[in-house]
Write an enzyme that holds these catalytic residues in place. Structure first.
Site, PDB file in Angstrom:
ATOM      1  N   SER A 146     -30.819  -4.704   4.497  1.00  0.00           N
ATOM      2  CA  SER A 146     -30.714  -5.873   3.611  1.00  0.00           C
ATOM      3  C   SER A 146     -30.545  -5.448   2.147  1.00  0.00           C
ATOM      4  O   SER A 146     -29.548  -5.772   1.518  1.00  0.00           O
ATOM      5  CB  SER A 146     -31.959  -6.762   3.720  1.00  0.00           C
ATOM      6  OG  SER A 146     -32.360  -6.924   5.052  1.00  0.00           O
ATOM      7  N   LYS A 218     -32.092  -9.378   8.956  1.00  0.00           N
ATOM      8  CA  LYS A 218     -30.889 -10.221   9.003  1.00  0.00           C
ATOM      9  C   LYS A 218     -31.139 -11.562   8.317  1.00  0.00           C
ATOM     10  O   LYS A 218     -30.243 -12.119   7.691  1.00  0.00           O
ATOM     11  CB  LYS A 218     -30.429 -10.417  10.448  1.00  0.00           C
ATOM     12  CG  LYS A 218     -29.875  -9.154  11.102  1.00  0.00           C
ATOM     13  CD  LYS A 218     -28.760  -8.497  10.289  1.00  0.00           C
ATOM     14  CE  LYS A 218     -28.051  -7.385  11.061  1.00  0.00           C
ATOM     15  NZ  LYS A 218     -27.129  -6.608  10.189  1.00  0.00           N
TER      16      LYS A 218
HETATM   17  P1  ZID Z   1     -22.323   1.208  13.805  1.00  0.00           P
HETATM   18  O1  ZID Z   1     -23.234   2.246  14.328  1.00  0.00           O
HETATM   19  O2  ZID Z   1     -20.862   1.411  13.990  1.00  0.00           O
HETATM   20  O3  ZID Z   1     -22.543   0.936  12.262  1.00  0.00           O
HETATM   21  C1  ZID Z   1     -23.741   1.110  11.584  1.00  0.00           C
HETATM   22  C2  ZID Z   1     -23.482   2.185  10.552  1.00  0.00           C
HETATM   23  O4  ZID Z   1     -24.527   2.214   9.603  1.00  0.00           O
HETATM   24  C3  ZID Z   1     -23.384   3.578  11.162  1.00  0.00           C
HETATM   25  O5  ZID Z   1     -22.130   4.134  10.830  1.00  0.00           O
HETATM   26  C4  ZID Z   1     -24.515   4.338  10.464  1.00  0.00           C
HETATM   27  O6  ZID Z   1     -24.168   5.665  10.223  1.00  0.00           O
HETATM   28  C5  ZID Z   1     -24.628   3.543   9.180  1.00  0.00           C
HETATM   29  N1  ZID Z   1     -25.887   3.714   8.444  1.00  0.00           N
HETATM   30  C6  ZID Z   1     -27.165   3.632   8.918  1.00  0.00           C
HETATM   31  N2  ZID Z   1     -28.036   3.854   7.925  1.00  0.00           N
HETATM   32  C7  ZID Z   1     -27.307   4.055   6.797  1.00  0.00           C
HETATM   33  C8  ZID Z   1     -27.633   4.333   5.442  1.00  0.00           C
HETATM   34  N3  ZID Z   1     -28.902   4.444   5.043  1.00  0.00           N
HETATM   35  N4  ZID Z   1     -26.625   4.495   4.545  1.00  0.00           N
HETATM   36  C9  ZID Z   1     -25.345   4.390   4.936  1.00  0.00           C
HETATM   37  N5  ZID Z   1     -24.971   4.131   6.197  1.00  0.00           N
HETATM   38  C10 ZID Z   1     -25.941   3.962   7.117  1.00  0.00           C
HETATM   39  O7  ZID Z   1     -22.807  -0.161  14.490  1.00  0.00           O
HETATM   40  P2  ZID Z   1     -22.329  -1.679  14.339  1.00  0.00           P
HETATM   41  O8  ZID Z   1     -20.866  -1.787  14.198  1.00  0.00           O
HETATM   42  O9  ZID Z   1     -23.009  -2.370  15.475  1.00  0.00           O
HETATM   43  O10 ZID Z   1     -23.040  -2.144  13.005  1.00  0.00           O
HETATM   44  C11 ZID Z   1     -22.370  -2.689  11.919  1.00  0.00           C
HETATM   45  C12 ZID Z   1     -23.044  -3.975  11.476  1.00  0.00           C
HETATM   46  O11 ZID Z   1     -22.843  -4.970  12.484  1.00  0.00           O
HETATM   47  C13 ZID Z   1     -24.555  -3.847  11.297  1.00  0.00           C
HETATM   48  O12 ZID Z   1     -24.963  -4.581  10.171  1.00  0.00           O
HETATM   49  C14 ZID Z   1     -25.100  -4.490  12.558  1.00  0.00           C
HETATM   50  O13 ZID Z   1     -26.407  -4.985  12.422  1.00  0.00           O
HETATM   51  C15 ZID Z   1     -24.070  -5.602  12.727  1.00  0.00           C
HETATM   52  N6  ZID Z   1     -24.118  -6.219  14.056  1.00  0.00           N
HETATM   53  C16 ZID Z   1     -23.776  -5.505  15.157  1.00  0.00           C
HETATM   54  C17 ZID Z   1     -23.904  -6.068  16.421  1.00  0.00           C
HETATM   55  C18 ZID Z   1     -23.492  -5.324  17.658  1.00  0.00           C
HETATM   56  O14 ZID Z   1     -23.599  -5.850  18.773  1.00  0.00           O
HETATM   57  N7  ZID Z   1     -22.952  -4.125  17.523  1.00  0.00           N
HETATM   58  C19 ZID Z   1     -24.570  -7.337  16.512  1.00  0.00           C
HETATM   59  C20 ZID Z   1     -24.774  -8.092  15.332  1.00  0.00           C
HETATM   60  C21 ZID Z   1     -24.573  -7.502  14.121  1.00  0.00           C
HETATM   61  C22 ZID Z   1     -25.738  -7.267  17.427  1.00  0.00           C
HETATM   62  O15 ZID Z   1     -26.614  -6.487  17.158  1.00  0.00           O
HETATM   63  N8  ZID Z   1     -26.097  -9.481  20.984  1.00  0.00           N
HETATM   64  C23 ZID Z   1     -26.885  -8.412  20.809  1.00  0.00           C
HETATM   65  C24 ZID Z   1     -26.775  -7.658  19.630  1.00  0.00           C
HETATM   66  C25 ZID Z   1     -25.839  -8.049  18.674  1.00  0.00           C
HETATM   67  C26 ZID Z   1     -25.029  -9.131  18.907  1.00  0.00           C
HETATM   68  C27 ZID Z   1     -25.183  -9.846  20.061  1.00  0.00           C
END
Ligand code: ZID
Length: 258
Positions: A146, A218
């Protein structure tokens, strides 16, 4: 063309990567911010062509990432970084990865951006129900998921190209019982800089399994989106929005166990 900075890309499975591709397909120049511990493997995979298939755009060309910036969005400036992190081999190998420094580097390299995407989250205790979450785990979730957006906006807004306000006059006469026309004025921000983050419905509904303070994080992200849209709209003429995302099998989602 527009220039976009996407924070939170470290492989080709997540939302950040998919958003980068859509923006690239629409003609934008792509800059990404990659979490410092994941930087080496991401850059070497890119160079070795491991992502070439998923880099392919609808017209057959490959998405070009103009520059990859190391980033750790839980630190705003060098003074905030604890000694053990500074000394950590992975972190010591890179420089200028606090939010303020990344924004300064982007300014030096490119002058300005048009689009800022926040696609990052981290909740070390996401697998624990909130009732069993530690204070540190809870605060870490809020810090990475956040406040990281507040910080990015704070340091990037000044280098974002502003839009312009347009006055719209709505004439409500046909629906008005009153003799006089009712003219409503609304202020709409068009074009110019835009920022977006990714949220999740667990902010407002009970979603067992989304623990560790991530549901709280969130909710904070969405509340901040409203306040920041108000503040940054007026101060910088940029838009602030958040999308509630559906499930995607990203690296982060695997940590939730969903
Ligand atoms: P991702 O792993 O591709 O992206 C997260 C990134 O954050 C990674 O590249 C990490 O390296 C990076 N990261 C972590 N800590 C740090 C830091 N301190 N500084 C810089 N970078 C950092 O995963 P993603 O694509 O899922 O996540 C991207 C965004 O989408 C995040 O905000 C998630 O919370 C959000 N999101 C994802 C999903 C999902 O399903 N993948 C959903 C909702 C929101 C979700 O969780 N049912 C169950 C779950 C969900 C939806 C429906």
């Amino acid at each position: 063309g527009k220039r976009a900075f996407i924070a939170g890309v470290a492989d080709d499975n997540g939302y950040g990567w998919a958003i980068a591709k859509s923006l690239a397909a629409a003609g934008a120049e792509i800059l990404v911010g990659t979490w410092v511990p994941a930087l080496n493997i991401f850059e070497s995979s890119l160079q070795r062509g491991k992502f070439d298939e998923s880099r392919t755009l609808p017209d057959g060309s490959l998405m070009e990432i103009t520059k990859v910036y190391p980033l750790d969005a839980v630190y705003d400036c060098p003074e905030d970084v604890p000694e053990d992190v500074k000394a950590n081999k992975r972190y010591a190998g890179s420089s200028n990865w606090t939010v303020k420094e990344v924004a300064e580097c982007v300014k030096q390299d490119f002058g300005s951006i048009d689009i800022l995407v926040h696609s990052l989250a981290n909740g070390p205790e996401v697998g624990k129900p909130i009732l069993e979450t530690s204070r540190n785990g809870y605060l870490a979730a809020i810090s990475a998921s956040s406040y990281s957006f507040v910080s990015l906006l704070k340091y990037f807004a000044p280098i974002m190209n502003p839009g312009t306000f347009l006055f719209l006059r709505h004439l409500l006469y046909p629906f008005s019982s009153s003799f006089k026309n009712i003219v409503k004025l609304s202020l709409v921000l068009i074009s110019g800089g835009a920022t977006i983050s990714l949220s999740f419905i667990a902010s407002e509904r009970i979603m067992p399994g989304y623990g560790g303070g991530m549901s709280t994080a969130k909710a904070a992200l969405e509340s901040d989106t409203r306040m920041l849209a108000f503040e940054a709209g007026r101060k910088h003429q940029i838009r602030v929005n958040s999308i509630s995302a559906g499930p995607l099998k990203s690296r982060a989602a695997k940590a939730i166990g969903s």
